[in-house]
Design a protein around this motif. Structure first.
Motif, PDB file in Angstrom:
ATOM      1  N   ASP A   6      49.531  16.631  38.385  1.00 26.22           N
ATOM      2  CA  ASP A   6      48.868  16.551  37.340  1.00 26.22           C
ATOM      3  C   ASP A   6      47.863  15.704  36.959  1.00 26.22           C
ATOM      4  O   ASP A   6      47.797  14.819  37.771  1.00 26.22           O
ATOM      5  CB  ASP A   6      50.054  16.586  36.026  1.00 26.22           C
ATOM      6  N   ASN A   7      46.947  15.849  35.947  1.00 27.08           N
ATOM      7  CA  ASN A   7      45.592  14.826  35.946  1.00 27.08           C
ATOM      8  C   ASN A   7      46.045  13.588  35.757  1.00 27.08           C
ATOM      9  O   ASN A   7      45.355  12.767  36.438  1.00 27.08           O
ATOM     10  CB  ASN A   7      44.991  15.354  34.532  1.00 27.08           C
ATOM     11  N   GLU A   8      47.112  13.274  34.802  1.00 24.03           N
ATOM     12  CA  GLU A   8      47.664  11.739  34.573  1.00 24.03           C
ATOM     13  C   GLU A   8      48.118  11.265  36.080  1.00 24.03           C
ATOM     14  O   GLU A   8      47.680  10.274  36.592  1.00 24.03           O
ATOM     15  CB  GLU A   8      48.691  11.765  33.747  1.00 24.03           C
ATOM     16  N   THR A   9      48.909  11.996  36.776  1.00 26.37           N
ATOM     17  CA  THR A   9      49.166  11.380  38.103  1.00 26.37           C
ATOM     18  C   THR A   9      48.038  11.155  39.065  1.00 26.37           C
ATOM     19  O   THR A   9      48.121  10.151  39.956  1.00 26.37           O
ATOM     20  CB  THR A   9      50.285  12.260  38.733  1.00 26.37           C
ATOM     21  N   ALA A  10      47.292  12.257  39.151  1.00 24.83           N
ATOM     22  CA  ALA A  10      46.116  12.238  40.101  1.00 24.83           C
ATOM     23  C   ALA A  10      45.117  11.032  39.720  1.00 24.83           C
ATOM     24  O   ALA A  10      44.425  10.156  40.520  1.00 24.83           O
ATOM     25  CB  ALA A  10      45.060  13.347  40.143  1.00 24.83           C
ATOM     26  N   LEU A  11      44.918  10.732  38.280  1.00 22.00           N
ATOM     27  CA  LEU A  11      44.254   9.500  38.118  1.00 22.00           C
ATOM     28  C   LEU A  11      44.836   8.109  38.382  1.00 22.00           C
ATOM     29  O   LEU A  11      44.338   7.050  38.610  1.00 22.00           O
ATOM     30  CB  LEU A  11      43.835   9.467  36.070  1.00 22.00           C
ATOM     31  N   ALA A  12      46.297   8.122  38.222  1.00 23.32           N
ATOM     32  CA  ALA A  12      47.144   6.824  38.409  1.00 23.32           C
ATOM     33  C   ALA A  12      46.923   6.579  39.996  1.00 23.32           C
ATOM     34  O   ALA A  12      46.670   5.589  40.118  1.00 23.32           O
ATOM     35  CB  ALA A  12      48.710   7.360  38.121  1.00 23.32           C
ATOM     36  N   ILE A  13      47.045   7.677  40.896  1.00 22.90           N
ATOM     37  CA  ILE A  13      46.560   7.431  42.317  1.00 22.90           C
ATOM     38  C   ILE A  13      45.354   6.745  42.613  1.00 22.90           C
ATOM     39  O   ILE A  13      45.349   5.645  43.207  1.00 22.90           O
ATOM     40  CB  ILE A  13      47.013   8.636  43.037  1.00 22.90           C
ATOM     41  N   ALA A  14      44.262   7.292  41.785  1.00 27.11           N
ATOM     42  CA  ALA A  14      43.098   6.586  41.983  1.00 27.11           C
ATOM     43  C   ALA A  14      43.048   5.165  41.436  1.00 27.11           C
ATOM     44  O   ALA A  14      42.225   4.360  41.961  1.00 27.11           O
ATOM     45  CB  ALA A  14      41.786   7.613  41.256  1.00 27.11           C
ATOM     46  N   GLU A  15      43.688   5.135  40.200  1.00 29.09           N
ATOM     47  CA  GLU A  15      43.629   3.792  39.840  1.00 29.09           C
ATOM     48  C   GLU A  15      44.358   2.672  40.691  1.00 29.09           C
ATOM     49  O   GLU A  15      44.116   1.489  40.582  1.00 29.09           O
ATOM     50  CB  GLU A  15      44.101   3.762  38.425  1.00 29.09           C
ATOM     51  N   ALA A  16      45.523   3.172  41.220  1.00 29.89           N
ATOM     52  CA  ALA A  16      46.228   2.283  41.903  1.00 29.89           C
ATOM     53  C   ALA A  16      45.421   2.005  43.294  1.00 29.89           C
ATOM     54  O   ALA A  16      45.335   0.710  43.593  1.00 29.89           O
ATOM     55  CB  ALA A  16      47.544   2.973  42.468  1.00 29.89           C
ATOM     56  N   SER A  17      44.542   2.999  43.761  1.00 28.93           N
ATOM     57  CA  SER A  17      43.675   2.618  44.691  1.00 28.93           C
ATOM     58  C   SER A  17      42.743   1.550  44.362  1.00 28.93           C
ATOM     59  O   SER A  17      42.464   0.633  45.178  1.00 28.93           O
ATOM     60  CB  SER A  17      43.090   3.994  45.435  1.00 28.93           C
ATOM     61  N   ASN A  18      41.942   1.932  43.328  1.00 25.29           N
ATOM     62  CA  ASN A  18      40.948   0.801  42.952  1.00 25.29           C
ATOM     63  C   ASN A  18      41.634  -0.596  42.612  1.00 25.29           C
ATOM     64  O   ASN A  18      41.112  -1.603  43.038  1.00 25.29           O
ATOM     65  CB  ASN A  18      40.482   1.414  41.457  1.00 25.29           C
ATOM     66  N   LEU A  19      43.058  -0.652  42.204  1.00 27.09           N
ATOM     67  CA  LEU A  19      43.671  -1.786  42.231  1.00 27.09           C
ATOM     68  C   LEU A  19      43.926  -2.523  43.345  1.00 27.09           C
ATOM     69  O   LEU A  19      43.757  -3.668  43.430  1.00 27.09           O
ATOM     70  CB  LEU A  19      44.949  -1.521  41.340  1.00 27.09           C
ATOM     71  N   ALA A  20      44.198  -1.584  44.565  1.00 27.95           N
ATOM     72  CA  ALA A  20      44.385  -2.257  45.687  1.00 27.95           C
ATOM     73  C   ALA A  20      43.109  -3.012  46.165  1.00 27.95           C
ATOM     74  O   ALA A  20      43.316  -4.073  46.803  1.00 27.95           O
ATOM     75  CB  ALA A  20      45.057  -1.095  46.653  1.00 27.95           C
ATOM     76  N   TYR A  21      41.919  -2.369  45.869  1.00 24.92           N
ATOM     77  CA  TYR A  21      40.898  -2.830  46.414  1.00 24.92           C
ATOM     78  C   TYR A  21      40.486  -3.895  45.704  1.00 24.92           C
ATOM     79  O   TYR A  21      39.983  -5.037  46.274  1.00 24.92           O
ATOM     80  CB  TYR A  21      39.622  -1.822  45.872  1.00 24.92           C
ATOM     81  N   TRP A  22      40.751  -4.042  44.257  1.00 25.68           N
ATOM     82  CA  TRP A  22      40.455  -5.265  43.616  1.00 25.68           C
ATOM     83  C   TRP A  22      40.992  -6.375  43.916  1.00 25.68           C
ATOM     84  O   TRP A  22      40.806  -7.610  44.047  1.00 25.68           O
ATOM     85  CB  TRP A  22      40.730  -5.028  42.143  1.00 25.68           C
ATOM     86  N   LYS A  23      42.529  -6.302  44.204  1.00 25.55           N
ATOM     87  CA  LYS A  23      43.445  -7.266  44.719  1.00 25.55           C
ATOM     88  C   LYS A  23      42.948  -7.809  46.146  1.00 25.55           C
ATOM     89  O   LYS A  23      42.781  -9.118  46.175  1.00 25.55           O
ATOM     90  CB  LYS A  23      44.697  -6.680  44.865  1.00 25.55           C
ATOM     91  N   ASP A  24      42.323  -6.980  46.901  1.00 28.89           N
ATOM     92  CA  ASP A  24      42.105  -7.657  48.276  1.00 28.89           C
ATOM     93  C   ASP A  24      40.729  -8.376  47.960  1.00 28.89           C
ATOM     94  O   ASP A  24      40.623  -9.250  48.656  1.00 28.89           O
ATOM     95  CB  ASP A  24      41.655  -6.435  49.199  1.00 28.89           C
ATOM     96  N   ARG A  25      39.852  -7.877  47.308  1.00 31.31           N
ATOM     97  CA  ARG A  25      38.571  -8.615  47.197  1.00 31.31           C
ATOM     98  C   ARG A  25      38.776 -10.054  46.444  1.00 31.31           C
ATOM     99  O   ARG A  25      38.569 -11.131  46.920  1.00 31.31           O
ATOM    100  CB  ARG A  25      37.607  -7.753  46.188  1.00 31.31           C
ATOM    101  N   GLN A  26      39.884  -9.968  45.487  1.00 27.01           N
ATOM    102  CA  GLN A  26      40.092 -11.301  44.522  1.00 27.01           C
ATOM    103  C   GLN A  26      40.774 -12.287  45.797  1.00 27.01           C
ATOM    104  O   GLN A  26      40.589 -13.182  45.689  1.00 27.01           O
ATOM    105  CB  GLN A  26      41.096 -10.923  43.656  1.00 27.01           C
ATOM    106  N   ALA A  27      41.707 -11.555  46.318  1.00 26.08           N
ATOM    107  CA  ALA A  27      42.593 -12.514  47.630  1.00 26.08           C
ATOM    108  C   ALA A  27      41.451 -13.342  48.485  1.00 26.08           C
ATOM    109  O   ALA A  27      41.481 -14.166  48.513  1.00 26.08           O
ATOM    110  CB  ALA A  27      43.475 -11.540  48.104  1.00 26.08           C
TER     111      ALA A  27
END
Length: 211
Positions: A8-29
């Motif tokens: 479903d759309n919400e889950t697909a968006l959640a996966i994309a948001e989680a991936s973006n969060l992982a990228y943000w976390k790595d950059r901040q770290a």
């Protein structure tokens, strides 16, 4: 997305948001500026807004579900549930790291296993239709599974579907087994986490998403 791939759309968006969060976390770290409270707050927002359905439909075929319309509905429901629970596992791994012993990750893997067990036996049209869509989710859960029984169950289901030429089952098995082996080696050296995303990129990259 539900009609196209069972997610479903919400889950697909959640996966994309989680991936973006992982990228943000790595950059901040890497910049020495990671705020753990901010990381937790962002992850909680994703989970509450996108991965907490008001109603979770039951799994499996009902006693009167004997026509194609009912089977299509069951296939979509099974696939959507697996996508949703593995998206939650992914999100918790982003926050806590790739540690199978973390309670939220352990519970998410167990829920994923339960959802996959609800899929009918292999070598059936329903089974193949569902599992070809969720190879990535099974691979993710397998990478973060720490119980021998869970690992063997996922390997077996992937092996059965691989024989039917479904998706990228062989690649998923290889990623999982490589992560397990490296985790065993890491445990002898202090127990550092094994990043399943790095292993996936090393062995096949985005091809595991093309199922």
């Amino acid at each position: 997305m539900l009609n196209v791939m069972g997610c479903d759309n919400e889950t697909a968006l959640a996966i994309a948001e989680a991936s973006n969060l992982a990228y943000w976390k790595d950059r901040q770290a890497h910049a020495g500026a990671l705020s753990v409270p901010t990381l937790v707050d962002r992850a909680r927002s994703i989970e509450v807004e996108l991965l907490t359905p008001a109603y979770a439909p039951p799994l499996g075929l009902g006693p009167d579900a004997d026509d194609s319309a009912d089977e299509l509905a069951v296939r979509r429901r099974l696939t959507a549930r697996i996508f949703r629970v593995t998206a939650r596992v992914y999100l918790h791994a982003v926050v806590s790291g790739d540690y199978p012993g973390v309670a939220e990750i352990r519970e998410g893997v167990a829920e994923t296993i339960a959802c996959v067990r609800a899929v009918p036996a292999a070598r059936s049209p329903l089974s193949s239709s569902v599992l070809r869509s969720v190879v990535f989710g099974m691979c993710l859960a397998g990478c973060l599974a720490d119980r021998w029984e869970d690992r063997q169950f996922l390997l077996q289901r992937l092996q059965e579907e691989q024989g039917e030429g479904v998706g990228n089952c062989a690649e998923a098995r290889k990623v999982m087994e490589t992560v397990w082996e490296r985790r065993k080696e890491a445990a002898r050296e202090g127990g550092a986490p094994v990043n399943w995303r790095d292993v996936m990129q090393e062995l096949g990259g985005d091809s595991l998403l093309l199922v």
